[in-house]
Scaffold this motif. Sequence first.
Motif: not given
Length: 544
Positions: A269-270, A273-274, A278, A281, A310, A313-314
């Motif tokens: 997930f990380m 996200h970067r 994504m 949420r 964060g 979104m995350l």
Amino acid sequence: MGRFTAVLLAGMLSLGFARAQSSSCAGSRDLHLTNGRIYTLDKQNTVVSEAIIQDGKFTAVGKNGDTRTSPCTRTINLRGRAVVPGLIDNHNHIVLLGMRPGYDLRLETAASIADIQAMLKTKAKSVPAGQLITTLGDFNAKQVAEKRLPTLAELDAALPDHPYLLNGGGTVTNSRGKAFFESKGIMVSPTGVIAGPGFLQALNALRAIQTFDDMKRGTVDAMNYLTSFGLTTSVDMGAFTIPGTPDMQDAQVADNVESLNPWTMYDAFMALHREGKMTQRLRIFFLSQDTRPDVPILKQRLLNNFPNFGDYMLKTAGIGEFAAAWRVTPQGGPANYETALKLVAKYGWAFQQHTLSLAEDQFTTATFEKVNAVTPIKDLHWSIGHVPKIDRPTLDRLKAIGAGVAVHGWLYLGGTPQNGGPPFRTIVDSGIHVGAGSDAAAVSVFDPWLEIYYMVTGKNSAGELINPGQQLKRMEALRLYTSENGWYTHEENKLGTIEVGKLGDLAALSDDYLDGQKVSDEGIKKIRSVLTVVDGKVVHEETR
């Protein structure tokens, strides 16, 4: 623009959802929704025909707000579709789902062996030949007409070119899967059954060949699956600790389909996200199951993570669904539980506790009361989750200290008339804060419309009435999945309704759920999203 061009463009847009024209608008979070039946779910239950999202937030809803739009605003003609706020699941395990080895296929809506075969054939079209397809959990043979798992022959007929593994009330595979697992020393019967500890051996064989790219692909698939129902936010409640995880010798561990390495489970997930990939949420609750009196693992989590850290979104959001190793008996609960919860309160985190019995509800409530006497928890938004057996006196005690409950319809899959909770009607009528979720990723269904069907009808996946007298009205059930769920992550002013200033999440539905004349109770189970928007971006869109 010439008259012919204008007429041609208008005709093109009438055939589907209009799109922004310029490539320079890539990544735009600006939408203008028109010609819909938009249920805002604000306090007045306002229904409007249009709304505007700019920079990912609602700027105008109906006639209220700033109606100016940017040059990159995409206009979407909803063609009369019913629209609801993006649905929120206040307790699931989407991270576990994304980390499933193989190409995951959910069978939540299958009602027969023929349905399973059809779903397998459709899935195979998008999976490279020879690659493994899996269904691990969130399935019960009770839901299909035949009341059994499919046979090896039936699986072979649907999947001649892919190995397959199904685990749900038993474990079965097809011929290609049988050959693979037997090559790993795992016993498979002539009919494709993997018995007893064989499933764990099979699971670990699949984990051994899973790459990080596989995990990222699985996580994208998991997000896309949920957004296809209009679900836009998942509050993830962690996983059990897998044996051998570094620095977890003081934690309760388990090795099953619900287990992961708690230090690395969020990496996919990380990474997404970067990369800006994504489509859902994610709100993270850290699960901790310390066995020592001084709860060292939980303590390090609290010292080295920031609550609500964060972006939209995350972000980190809370501790749960456990704060200490969990076992409640007539003699009491875990001795370190009060210590754990006092730390959670001291550092200002939200918290949610898993319970499955009235004894667990009462033990948790008593501990909440003790902690509250030291550190008031009203503003921390603590809750008890699942609550299939909770009673009114316990609800009243929780309400008195500002705690809430989170109801989860995991019994939709396998519940019986003797075990059919939660008592939805009793809970809502108590006036306590309540929202809904699924607890899906091994024992339940992610599909929010199946969960809502269960709340509205009291019926399980087999059509049996298992929760009589505890049904909710349609609007009540929908609110538990929308307007009431921002509370659990301190985002009630950001998520859950379509109002000016809130985050731009919504779902245009295949059918108008709130119109009981057009959608029967059984029809609720068939509802899908034809257009899902997260943060002002279209993340799911039917092309038919």
